[in-house]
Design an enzyme around this catalytic site. Structure first.
Site, PDB file in Angstrom:
ATOM      1  N   GLU A 116      -4.634  -7.631   6.172  1.00  0.00           N
ATOM      2  CA  GLU A 116      -3.301  -7.149   5.760  1.00  0.00           C
ATOM      3  C   GLU A 116      -2.527  -8.235   5.022  1.00  0.00           C
ATOM      4  OE1 GLU A 116      -3.152  -4.113   5.832  1.00  0.00           O
ATOM      5  OE2 GLU A 116      -4.731  -3.804   7.310  1.00  0.00           O
ATOM      6  N   GLN A 151       0.815  -1.220   0.000  1.00  0.00           N
ATOM      7  CA  GLN A 151       0.000   0.000   0.000  1.00  0.00           C
ATOM      8  C   GLN A 151       0.847   1.267   0.000  1.00  0.00           C
ATOM      9  OE1 GLN A 151      -2.525  -1.554   3.479  1.00  0.00           O
ATOM     10  NE2 GLN A 151      -3.951  -0.230   2.377  1.00  0.00           N
ATOM     11  N   LEU A 189      -7.429   1.682   3.906  1.00  0.00           N
ATOM     12  CA  LEU A 189      -6.875   3.010   3.613  1.00  0.00           C
ATOM     13  C   LEU A 189      -6.658   3.202   2.116  1.00  0.00           C
ATOM     14  CD1 LEU A 189      -4.352   3.409   6.576  1.00  0.00           C
ATOM     15  CD2 LEU A 189      -6.640   4.407   6.336  1.00  0.00           C
TER      16      LEU A 189
END
Ligand code: NI
Length: 172
Positions: free
Chosen positions: A137, A51, A95
């Protein structure tokens, strides 16, 4: 380290498989700290290295509540070595998909093995929000986003919204 920028979907860099870390050295520790800083700045509870444009198997997580002391976890090469048969459904956000949410079903509890910030191999039992966050994640390390767990209809609605927002930002 310069402030890390969080990549927003759709972006091909979020769809690639990340490579294992050979050893947690000073550079990887810096990356972990930079990721935690970027994650806290964005009020997130987890962040994966892809990310921020780094294709390494590194994640950071902190699911502590605002009134609690911080509980940051830094993990390299995280690997789920056990998952409960019990499943839990819950809304997830990311996010890299700002302000988008969708319900994802995952094992309610897991055991995860990883290398910590001192390159020591650790095992952790996690359940509830922490288990969900770690699984989310680890998905990023495989190029998988939470929307990939939704129906293609829901996924396309979210990705179209994000594409539109990107165009608006690009044109000012
Ligand atoms: Ni995410």
């Amino acid at each position: 380290m310069d402030k890390l920028e969080i990549i927003v979907a759709p972006d091909p860099r979020l769809k690639r498989r990340a490579e294992a870390v050979e050893r947690v050295d000073r550079d990887i520790r810096r990356l972990m700290d930079g990721m935690l800083e970027a994650m806290h700045r964005a009020n997130g509870i987890g962040l994966a290295a892809p990310q921020v444009g780094v294709l390494k198997r590194v994640i950071v997580v902190d699911v502590s509540q605002p009134e609690e002391p911080p509980a940051p976890l830094r993990m390299a090469n995280p690997e789920i070595i056990w998952a409960s048969n019990d499943l839990a459904a819950g809304d997830e956000g990311c996010l890299s998909l700002p302000e988008q949410f969708g319900e994802v079903v995952r094992p309610q509890a897991i055991h995860v093995r990883f290398r910590d910030e001192n390159d020591a191999i650790q095992e952790l039992a996690a359940e509830g929000l922490l288990a969900k966050c770690i699984q989310h994640e680890i998905d990023h390390l495989e190029g998988v986003l939470f929307v990939d767990h939704l129906s293609s209809l829901k996924r396309n609605i979210i990705l179209r919204k994000l594409t539109k927002q990107k165009k608006l930002l690009a044109t000012g």
